[in-house]
Design a protein around this motif. Structure first.
Motif, PDB file in Angstrom:
ATOM      1  N   GLY A 180      -9.576  -1.657   0.534  1.00 53.88           N
ATOM      2  CA  GLY A 180      -9.567  -1.961   1.697  1.00 53.88           C
ATOM      3  C   GLY A 180      -9.378  -2.425   2.925  1.00 53.88           C
ATOM      4  O   GLY A 180      -8.487  -2.672   3.958  1.00 53.88           O
ATOM      5  N   ALA A 181      -9.081  -3.684   2.236  1.00 54.56           N
ATOM      6  CA  ALA A 181      -8.834  -5.376   3.076  1.00 54.56           C
ATOM      7  C   ALA A 181      -7.726  -5.177   2.429  1.00 54.56           C
ATOM      8  O   ALA A 181      -7.195  -4.867   3.916  1.00 54.56           O
ATOM      9  N   ASP A 182      -7.142  -4.278   1.725  1.00 61.37           N
ATOM     10  CA  ASP A 182      -5.331  -4.337   1.767  1.00 61.37           C
ATOM     11  C   ASP A 182      -4.551  -3.498   2.236  1.00 61.37           C
ATOM     12  O   ASP A 182      -3.258  -3.766   2.597  1.00 61.37           O
ATOM     13  N   SER A 183      -5.407  -2.229   2.976  1.00 56.27           N
ATOM     14  CA  SER A 183      -4.821  -1.367   3.638  1.00 56.27           C
ATOM     15  C   SER A 183      -4.850  -1.738   4.879  1.00 56.27           C
ATOM     16  O   SER A 183      -4.035  -1.103   5.719  1.00 56.27           O
ATOM     17  N   VAL A 184      -5.253  -2.596   4.971  1.00 57.61           N
ATOM     18  CA  VAL A 184      -4.781  -3.652   7.180  1.00 57.61           C
ATOM     19  C   VAL A 184      -4.433  -4.629   6.777  1.00 57.61           C
ATOM     20  O   VAL A 184      -3.309  -4.777   6.540  1.00 57.61           O
TER      21      VAL A 184
END
Length: 381
Positions: A56-60
């Motif tokens: 999830g962090a990598d997606s933003v």
């Protein structure tokens, strides 16, 4: 001393946060997801109420340790924090990923704590304040040499420790007084002790301010707004030092609120309640209950504070909750004996004297930390 003023964009990469799209599968991981509610309580952010998975962090976009996070939208505009581990922020937050060759992150953090009013003034909206990334990037910061930045940050660190300890003492005092109140009177909502219950307006006269806002503030009579209220404490001054002259009071047909009155918010954040420490005037977002033969005002303040859910239920709401005079005066209050109320008043006064919760002067409101901040960033420390 004169230091160069540089744009925030000159000393940091400005990053606007985002919310992951695949909400359900991207949450409840190990990466802190910072929202405005996580800012402003303590300086360093290591944990948050919500978290993201690494995917999830990598997606933003995550921001590194030392980044300064500033809320730039809504009621929480101006709240600030500094990342003490890698975090992700939502879209209400602009973050400064500081170039440490040019600026010391903690110095930048402390400077950003002074920006709330500037952010409001720079807002592009009249209803919900908002400052976008582009405009935020153009804000200027005084930039002394790095060693001096570190020295200023160290001084403010020490002052911040004192400030946080005072907040903790006040929070403990509030918890203690709430516990004492419940022991003596029971919960005013459920009324387990069977006290008589009346609408507050049947027992206490009130003052509702007019809607006209003063065009100038040149006098000594404090002009009080919601932000000035010391919840469950005593309010004496305007946070901004605003006051009206006799002519200005007459021009807006303001009514003077007598010392000892109970002040209560009736627009927005309902149920913030305080005592008037001296005569004052107030804006239309407040409601005042005058001294009454039925109540000690300290007791009345506390018993009203338990009725926030009633206020929210009864309030009208368009963009923000609003209580008119009728609703304000309808708030139910228990009516214990005056003798018992006087016992509570004595405990209350002793407690607030210990914690220094009374707002005795403008200098108390502009405490040591704010005083040092003002001096530091003007080169006078």
């Amino acid at each position: 001393m004169s230091w160069p003023l540089v744009k925030l964009a000159d000393i940091a990469n400005v990053v606007t946060g985002a919310t992951p799209k695949k909400r359900s599968e991207y949450y409840d991981g190990d990466v802190p997801f910072v929202t405005p509610g996580d800012l402003g309580k303590i300086s360093g952010i290591t944990s948050t109420s919500r978290t993201l998975t690494q995917e999830g962090a990598d997606s933003v976009r995550s921001i590194p340790v030392g980044s300064v996070m500033v809320c730039c939208i809504g009621a929480t505009i101006g709240k600030v924090g500094i990342a003490e581990k890698t975090v992700v922020t939502n879209q209400q937050i602009n973050s400064l990923v500081v170039d440490e060759r040019k600026a010391f992150p903690k110095y930048v953090y402390y400077y950003c704590t002074t920006l709330k009013e500037k952010l409001k003034a720079a807002s592009s909206s009249t209803t919900i304040p908002i400052v976008n990334k582009s405009n935020f990037s153009q804000f200027e910061i005084p930039l002394p040499p790095i060693d001096e930045q570190k020295w200023i940050a160290a001084i403010l660190d020490k002052a911040d420790v004192i400030r946080q300890k005072r907040k903790q003492a006040i929070a403990l005092a509030d918890e203690f007084l709430r516990s004492v109140f419940l022991d003596m009177f029971g919960d005013p909502v459920t009324n387990p002790k069977g006290w008589e219950v009346k609408p507050v307006g049947e027992l206490v006269k009130c003052i509702v301010p007019g809607r006209d806002k003063p065009k100038s503030f040149t006098g000594e009579m404090p002009w009080i707004t919601t932000n000035d209220l010391q919840h469950l404490g005593t309010t004496t001054n305007s946070d901004k030092g605003l006051g009206l002259s006799d002519e200005e009071i007459s021009a807006v047909k303001a009514r003077i609120i007598p010392k000892g009155s109970v002040l209560m918010t009736c627009v927005g954040d309902l149920g913030i309640i305080s005592l008037a420490g001296n005569d004052l005037v107030m804006n239309q977002q407040l409601h005042a209950f005058l001294n009454s033969e039925y109540f000690e005002q300290e007791f009345l303040m506390f018993t009203l504070s338990f009725q926030k859910q009633y206020m929210l239920k009864m309030a009208s709401s368009t963009t923000v909750p609003y209580m008119n005079k009728t609703v304000c005066n309808s708030v139910p209050v228990i009516v214990p004996t005056l003798k018992l109320q006087q016992q509570f008043k004595k405990i209350y006064l002793n407690t607030v004297c210990i914690t220094g919760k009374y707002q005795n002067s403008k200098c108390d409101k502009l405490n040591l930390f704010n005083y040092l901040s003002q001096k530091a960033f003007s080169g006078q420390l």
